[in-house]
Design a protein around this motif. Structure first.
Motif, PDB file in Angstrom:
ATOM      1  N   HIS A   1       1.025  -1.163   0.083  1.00 54.51           N
ATOM      2  CA  HIS A   1      -0.021   0.168   0.058  1.00 54.51           C
ATOM      3  C   HIS A   1       0.800   1.202   0.063  1.00 54.51           C
ATOM      4  N   ILE A   2       0.848   2.078  -1.192  1.00 57.65           N
ATOM      5  CA  ILE A   2       1.697   3.226  -1.364  1.00 57.65           C
ATOM      6  C   ILE A   2       0.902   4.620  -1.307  1.00 57.65           C
TER       7      ILE A   2
ATOM      8  N   VAL B   1      -3.287   6.799  -3.788  1.00 61.07           N
ATOM      9  CA  VAL B   1      -3.009   5.395  -3.403  1.00 61.07           C
ATOM     10  C   VAL B   1      -2.724   4.611  -4.604  1.00 61.07           C
ATOM     11  N   LEU B   2      -1.419   4.004  -4.235  1.00 56.86           N
ATOM     12  CA  LEU B   2      -1.264   2.628  -5.435  1.00 56.86           C
ATOM     13  C   LEU B   2      -1.354   1.586  -4.360  1.00 56.86           C
ATOM     14  N   GLN B   3      -1.867   0.291  -4.634  1.00 54.39           N
ATOM     15  CA  GLN B   3      -1.767  -0.679  -4.043  1.00 54.39           C
ATOM     16  C   GLN B   3      -1.602  -1.872  -5.150  1.00 54.39           C
ATOM     17  N   PHE B   4      -0.708  -2.911  -4.799  1.00 47.56           N
ATOM     18  CA  PHE B   4      -0.518  -3.978  -5.583  1.00 47.56           C
ATOM     19  C   PHE B   4      -0.328  -5.304  -4.777  1.00 47.56           C
ATOM     20  N   ILE B   5      -0.808  -6.216  -5.664  1.00 44.41           N
ATOM     21  CA  ILE B   5      -0.598  -7.687  -4.929  1.00 44.41           C
ATOM     22  C   ILE B   5       0.122  -8.548  -5.726  1.00 44.41           C
ATOM     23  N   TRP B   6       1.125  -9.006  -5.145  1.00 47.47           N
ATOM     24  CA  TRP B   6       2.465  -9.900  -6.000  1.00 47.47           C
ATOM     25  C   TRP B   6       2.138 -11.316  -5.353  1.00 47.47           C
TER      26      TRP B   6
END
Ligand code: NAD
Length: 419
Positions: free
Chosen positions: A334-335, A346-351
């Motif tokens: 969560h950025i 907000v930028l969110q990513f799921i790796w």
């Protein structure tokens, strides 16, 4: 006749080293997830049974670099668990629901051959979390110095038995607790004396690095363990004209950080906080569940964002062991950042990556590039290998793309005549 080699890596008859001579890849932690997947993948690649997806050295830019073909490579290593490579790969396939079981049947005899070249490692100076993994058959070395001599002898025998031009030793063993460099002499002469006199009890990663460098091998630290980063070992590498590089393979969430953080910097967007939660359930995760071991990994994952941005937003890195996830690591990041007119966004990513299968091709890349560096006469640290590491030795720039450019520049600079 087995060729002999002088310290500059030239054979006694002064022929330049060539990519057709056999070389050795010696893995520390040789039956762990990363090691087993690297060996298994290498055997499949040799048969052209799979495309080289994930291998950086399979890119067109690397094809004229004179890299060693994988069929010239002998694998051996050190391990402390009583297991077999084939059983490890079968368990990996079952638990993680990856690759075809037919491949395991196809490669079983070659895996057994590799297994026979794996020797008992050492638990001298190891933490309780590591010691409890070890088989009762692992020799309990009477001193760290005795351990070094035994480990050295194993590598030397491997080299001699297979007539290897060079051996690259790669640490893919469990992460160790942090090391305090202030507790160790900074020059090799004093460190050697203290080790021989039984006045020091460094972790296994120090002992493996001392053994490898003393044998003139290249040493690559794929783990966050800091035992090979002591300044006395840098001097030892210089004494033996050896190459070394680390640390901690950059394979997933941290790779994303080193790609995304430069974007925020380039667009002058202010990162307010960067929170990353990681969950996974393999043996590495079990060891990292111990707070001391986890501290080493968190430190290695946490410095990048601030280093790249040039300021220090609030960062959180959590690593949790969730057994049922197996090798499938999920990272949720969560950025929180500020844009024009102070607007919060907000930028969110799921790796979601299969951890060992992300790491394995990079281990093979690092092996091939390090072996090439040896033939090119490179000594000391190898900054051009920075894009593979979370905390690259001697490289302050953590921007993935400038690191990758430096690697391509080095590859382009290689001349066919230097090996
Ligand atoms: N994507 C990735 O998987 C990834 C990325 C970066 C770094 N790493 C690091 O690579 C290392 C290996 O990861 P893994 O998933 O294969 O872990 P793993 O737990 O599956 O394998 C580690 C192996 O090392 C062995 N070992 C432990 N101490 C030893 C010693 N003193 N001597 C010899 N063998 C020893 C263990 O028995 C085990 O077989 C870890 O340090 C991990 O943090 C992995």
């Amino acid at each position: 006749m087995t060729a002999s080699f002088d310290e500059a890596g030239m054979s006694s008859c002064n022929k330049p080293p060539s990519p057709t001579e056999p070389v050795g890849m010696w893995l520390i932690g040789a039956r762990g997830g990363v090691a087993a997947c690297s060996i298994f993948g290498m055997l499949l690649l040799r048969r052209n049974a799979v495309p080289p997806t994930g291998l950086v050295t399979a890119l067109p830019e690397f094809q004229k670099a004179g890299l060693i073909p994988l069929d010239r490579v002998f694998v051996g290593g050190h391990e402390i668990r009583a297991a077999s490579l084939t059983d490890e790969i079968r368990a990996f396939h079952r638990t993680n629901r990856v690759f075809s079981s037919d491949w395991i049947d196809l490669l079983e005899s070659e895996m057994i051959e590799c297994d026979q070249r794996i020797r008992w490692g050492t638990v001298s100076g190891a933490s309780p979390a590591i010691t409890e993994l070890a088989s009762a058959d692992v020799p309990r070395d009477s001193s760290p110095w005795e351990a070094v001599q035994r480990l050295r002898a194993d590598i030397a025998a491997f080299r001699q038995e297979h007539g290897l031009r060079h051996v690259v030793v790669m640490n893919v063993a469990s992460t160790e607790p942090p090391v305090d460099p202030a507790r160790y002499p900074s020059c090799w002469g004093e460190m050697e004396k203290a080790l021989a006199g039984g006045d020091l009890s460094p972790p296994p990663s120090t002992l493996y690095a001392v053994a490898a460098l003393s044998e003139g091998c290249s040493y690559v630290n794929f783990t966050p363990s800091l035992g090979a980063s002591l300044s006395a070992l840098t001097e030892l590498a210089e004494i033996h004209h050896a190459r070394h590089m680390g640390c901690d393979g950059k394979t997933g969430e941290t790779l994303m950080k080193s790609v995304l953080a430069p974007m925020y910097r380039a667009r002058n967007l202010e990162v307010l906080s960067w929170v990353g939660h990681n969950i996974f359930g393999n043996l590495d995760g079990r060891v990292l569940d111990d707070p001391q071991h986890k501290a080493t990994k968190v430190r290695s994952k946490d410095h990048l964002v601030g280093d790249i941005l040039g300021y220090s937003p609030k960062t959180v890195v959590s690593i949790e062991y969730v057994k049922d996830m197996g090798d499938w690591k999920t990272a949720w990041d969560h950025i929180h950042f500020s844009g024009f007119l102070g607007t919060p966004m907000v930028l969110q990513f799921i790796w979601q990556g299969c951890d060992s299968l992300l790491a394995a091709p990079l281990v093979l890349d690092l092996f091939r590039l390090t072996e090439r560096a040896d033939r090119a006469g490179i000594r000391g640290t190898m900054p051009f290998l920075a894009p593979f590491f979370k905390s690259p030795y001697g490289v302050a720039d953590n921007d993935f793309f400038s690191q990758h450019r430096a690697l391509l520049d080095w590859v382009a600079s290689l001349s066919p005549s230097d090996g």
